[in-house]
Design a protein around this motif. Structure first.
Motif, PDB file in Angstrom:
ATOM      1  N   SER A  95       4.488   1.798  -3.868  1.00 52.35           N
ATOM      2  CA  SER A  95       4.498   2.996  -3.028  1.00 52.35           C
ATOM      3  C   SER A  95       5.373   2.828  -1.797  1.00 52.35           C
ATOM      4  CB  SER A  95       3.057   3.311  -2.598  1.00 52.35           C
ATOM      5  OG  SER A  95       2.436   2.137  -2.115  1.00 52.35           O
TER       6      SER A  95
ATOM      7  N   HIS B  11      -6.332   8.332  -7.391  1.00 56.37           N
ATOM      8  CA  HIS B  11      -6.180   8.116  -5.955  1.00 56.37           C
ATOM      9  C   HIS B  11      -7.472   8.508  -5.252  1.00 56.37           C
ATOM     10  CE1 HIS B  11      -4.572   8.809  -1.812  1.00 56.37           C
ATOM     11  NE2 HIS B  11      -3.901   7.716  -2.134  1.00 56.37           N
TER      12      HIS B  11
ATOM     13  N   HIS C 237       3.914   9.312  -5.933  1.00 56.18           N
ATOM     14  CA  HIS C 237       4.721   8.132  -6.259  1.00 56.18           C
ATOM     15  C   HIS C 237       6.107   8.489  -6.766  1.00 56.18           C
ATOM     16  CE1 HIS C 237       2.643   4.151  -6.176  1.00 56.18           C
ATOM     17  NE2 HIS C 237       1.708   4.942  -5.715  1.00 56.18           N
TER      18      HIS C 237
ATOM     19  N   LYS D 116       8.037   7.478  -0.358  1.00 55.45           N
ATOM     20  CA  LYS D 116       7.992   6.507  -1.459  1.00 55.45           C
ATOM     21  C   LYS D 116       9.335   6.558  -2.188  1.00 55.45           C
ATOM     22  CE  LYS D 116       2.973   6.468  -1.734  1.00 55.45           C
ATOM     23  NZ  LYS D 116       2.057   7.603  -1.629  1.00 55.45           N
TER      24      LYS D 116
ATOM     25  N   ARG E  88       0.237  -4.763  -9.590  1.00 57.08           N
ATOM     26  CA  ARG E  88       1.156  -3.635  -9.722  1.00 57.08           C
ATOM     27  C   ARG E  88       2.446  -3.994  -8.999  1.00 57.08           C
ATOM     28  NH1 ARG E  88       0.201   1.983  -6.429  1.00 57.08           N
ATOM     29  NH2 ARG E  88       0.655   0.487  -4.806  1.00 57.08           N
TER      30      ARG E  88
HETATM   31  N1  DSN Z   1      -1.468   3.692  -0.944  1.00 55.47           N
HETATM   32  C1  DSN Z   1      -0.643   4.352  -1.923  1.00 55.47           C
HETATM   33  C2  DSN Z   1      -0.365   3.479  -3.096  1.00 55.47           C
HETATM   34  O1  DSN Z   1      -0.139   2.315  -2.868  1.00 55.47           O
HETATM   35  O2  DSN Z   1      -0.324   3.915  -4.236  1.00 55.47           O
HETATM   36  C3  DSN Z   1      -1.154   5.661  -2.335  1.00 55.47           C
HETATM   37  O3  DSN Z   1      -1.473   6.435  -1.221  1.00 55.47           O
END
Ligand code: DSN
Length: 424
Positions: free
Chosen positions: A33, A124, A202, A228, A361
């Motif tokens: 993100s 989320h 995202h 992002k 991730r």
């Molecule tokens: N904190 C974000 C993420 O890392 O996906 C989403 O708000």
């Protein structure tokens, strides 16, 4: 970076900010993100618009002196419309969560029903987690990722919607590596008489560049964050058809926010302007190509990826099949020690906890901004694998750290000469 006034008056904060510039320069930002904005965006965000109250909307403010605030907000709105093709855009939400809140407030009553993806499956907090206002004010049920395929189970989602009869279905995710079938979800929403909110937080940049299909014109509401993959000033955005424009605008202000953060709106305007340049198309395509190169190489090393690969900017590694005794948090910490910053993440069918989950991730937006190509990302995959395989081995971590140092030197980010990022 320019900080002469700050350094003279507040060296403690100046030191912390210098440390952060150095940290970003010297590490690989792979939190999916995150990204690195240009110095032009930084200048806009650090501008005198932070001083200005501008409750209301361009041409209809509650305070005087808003002529330049109006100009900036109108530029941001027009550029956003051009980028995403939306009829109506609100650029005032302070963040993606507030964008979602604005839609709920505009269209739902307390106690109404939300159907959304479970957080541990890639949803989320603001989609209705019990710890979030959305989970407290509305009745929430959640759908899941098919643990066998790693994809959204659209049939199960449809059946769930028929059973639950939601008022709104939320699509768009935080840890989902695959293209989302907006039309399929819209058909389900239509079938059960629900609104459809597509949260593209995202993938805003990928959608703008056309490298991911767009929910704009499909879903009733599209929300996103602006820092992002789109790489603009920090904040949120809501897009909808003209018929919902007044409801959305009133929900954002005065419904849930006061004065907009006009310096951030300026950062959004500048970043959107950059994204309208043809080079941004190359950036978005390269971001996806890099994620796919990363994914392929991680799999060659025997790591299992949720869904077996990626269509977008991120990969989600399920450590359980290859490294059953290695929790994600241990890998996250060892990688950070080596200069690769990403996050431990839950995976579909999680068997550990959200604090120490079974996956990690990793995203490529930040690496791509600093110029990484597929070869460089394949090498990063090699480095990640080495640490995954031996998170407690100090010698391995030190060796990877040395190579990260070389890579960050090879692909510089924010320069001491303040030339900043040049997006080519
Ligand atoms: N904190 C974000 C993420 O890392 O996906 C989403 O708000």
């Amino acid at each position: 970076m320019h900080d002469e006034h700050l350094r003279a008056t507040d060296p403690a904060v100046a030191d912390a900010l210098s440390g952060e510039v150095e940290r970003q320069n010297d590490t690989l930002a792979m939190i999916a993100s995150e990204n690195h904005v240009s110095e032009a965006v930084l200048e806009a965000q650090g501008s005198v618009l932070t001083n200005k109250y501008a409750e209301g909307y361009p041409g209809e403010r509650y305070y005087g002196g808003c002529e330049y605030a109006d100009e900036v907000e109108e530029i941001a709105i027009e550029r956003a419309k051009e980028l995403w093709g939306a009829e109506h855009v609100n650029v005032q939400p302070h963040a993606g969560s507030q964008a979602n809140m604005g839609v709920y407030l505009a269209m739902l009553e307390p106690g109404d029903r939300i159907l959304s993806l479970d957080l541990t499956h890639g949803g989320h907090l603001s989609h209705g987690h019990p710890a979030n206002f959305a989970g407290q004010v509305y009745e929430v049920e959640q759908y899941e990722i098919d643990p066998e395929t790693g994809y959204v189970d659209y049939e199960a989602l449809h059946d769930h919607a028929e059973e639950f009869d939601p008022d709104i279905i939320v699509s768009g995710y935080s840890a989902y590596p695959r293209e989302v079938e907006w039309e399929t979800i819209q058909e389900t929403a239509d079938a059960v008489g629900a609104y459809h909110l597509a949260d593209i937080a995202h993938i805003t940049g990928l959608v703008a560049a056309g490298v991911h299909s767009s929910p704009v014109g499909v879903a009733d509401f599209v929300t996103g964050s602006t820092h992002k993959t789109i790489r603009a000033g920090r904040g949120g955005i809501i897009m909808c058809d003209e018929e919902y424009a007044d409801d959305i605008d009133s929900a954002v202000f005065p419904g849930m926010q006061g004065g907009p953060l006009m310096h951030n709106v300026a950062g959004k305007a500048v970043g959107f302007g950059e994204a309208l340049r043809p080079e941004f198309q190359d950036y978005a395509e390269q971001t996806v190509a890099n994620a796919q190169a990363l994914a392929d190489r991680l799999q060659e090393h025997g790591l299992e990826l949720v869904s077996g690969g990626t269509d977008n900017h991120l990969v989600l590694i399920d450590l359980r099949p290859s490294h059953p005794d290695t929790p994600g948090k241990d890998v996250e910490e060892a990688l950070e020690e080596a200069g690769i910053v990403l996050n431990a993440n839950t995976v579909p069918g999680e068997t550990r906890s959200a604090f120490n989950p079974s996956g990690i991730r990793a995203g490529t937006p930040g690496l791509t901004t600093r110029g990484f190509d597929e070869d460089a990302c394949r090498e990063v995959a090699d480095l990640i694998y080495e640490v995954v395989d031996a998170p407690d081995d100090d010698a391995v971590v030190a060796e990877v750290s040395d190579r990260v140092d070389e890579l960050t030197d090879e692909y510089p980010l924010y320069g001491d000469d303040s030339e900043g990022l040049v997006f080519e």
